[in-house]
Enzyme design. Structure first.
Site, PDB file in Angstrom:
ATOM      1  N   HIS A  17    -143.840  42.413  -1.171  1.00 40.76           N
ATOM      2  CA  HIS A  17    -144.018  41.015  -1.545  1.00 40.76           C
ATOM      3  C   HIS A  17    -143.032  40.119  -0.789  1.00 40.76           C
ATOM      4  O   HIS A  17    -143.425  39.087  -0.222  1.00 40.76           O
ATOM      5  CB  HIS A  17    -143.811  40.875  -3.061  1.00 40.76           C
ATOM      6  CG  HIS A  17    -143.866  39.479  -3.552  1.00 40.76           C
ATOM      7  ND1 HIS A  17    -145.042  38.861  -3.890  1.00 40.76           N
ATOM      8  CD2 HIS A  17    -142.886  38.576  -3.775  1.00 40.76           C
ATOM      9  CE1 HIS A  17    -144.784  37.635  -4.289  1.00 40.76           C
ATOM     10  NE2 HIS A  17    -143.475  37.435  -4.234  1.00 40.76           N
ATOM     11  N   GLU A  18    -141.771  40.516  -0.765  1.00 40.98           N
ATOM     12  CA  GLU A  18    -140.765  39.718  -0.065  1.00 40.98           C
ATOM     13  C   GLU A  18    -140.975  39.752   1.444  1.00 40.98           C
ATOM     14  O   GLU A  18    -140.737  38.758   2.132  1.00 40.98           O
ATOM     15  CB  GLU A  18    -139.360  40.192  -0.430  1.00 40.98           C
ATOM     16  CG  GLU A  18    -138.992  39.897  -1.869  1.00 40.98           C
ATOM     17  CD  GLU A  18    -139.112  38.425  -2.227  1.00 40.98           C
ATOM     18  OE1 GLU A  18    -138.740  37.567  -1.395  1.00 40.98           O
ATOM     19  OE2 GLU A  18    -139.583  38.128  -3.325  1.00 40.98           O
ATOM     20  N   HIS A  38    -143.551  37.160   2.198  1.00 42.43           N
ATOM     21  CA  HIS A  38    -142.949  35.817   2.244  1.00 42.43           C
ATOM     22  C   HIS A  38    -142.255  35.593   3.581  1.00 42.43           C
ATOM     23  O   HIS A  38    -142.417  34.535   4.207  1.00 42.43           O
ATOM     24  CB  HIS A  38    -141.909  35.650   1.137  1.00 42.43           C
ATOM     25  CG  HIS A  38    -142.471  35.353  -0.200  1.00 42.43           C
ATOM     26  ND1 HIS A  38    -142.980  34.129  -0.553  1.00 42.43           N
ATOM     27  CD2 HIS A  38    -142.596  36.130  -1.297  1.00 42.43           C
ATOM     28  CE1 HIS A  38    -143.384  34.163  -1.799  1.00 42.43           C
ATOM     29  NE2 HIS A  38    -143.167  35.378  -2.278  1.00 42.43           N
TER      30      HIS A  38
END
Length: 70
Positions: free
Chosen positions: A21-22, A25
């Protein structure tokens, strides 16, 4: 022992999913022209690279006392 194995499996899945997820980003920010993730080493799926020690240390001050809300 089954509980421990299941708990470790859940922890592994959470760490892996947070890392991906990071990374997403960081990848999106880089593709949109922000060089910050690349310079800070966050363009990686390594979970250690995504730990923000400064914000983590300050997040302990944000704990809300549930009894206070009653």
């Amino acid at each position: 022992t089954e509980f421990i194995a299941l708990a470790l499996a859940y922890i592994l899945v959470v760490i892996l999913s947070l890392s991906l997820h990071e990374f997403a980003h960081a990848y999106a920010a880089t593709r949109l022209g922000d060089p910050t993730p690349k310079y800070s080493g966050r363009l990686s799926i390594n979970p250690i690279n995504h730990i923000d020690y400064i914000r983590y240390s300050h997040s302990s001050y944000m704990v809300v006392d549930i009894d206070y809300l009653d």
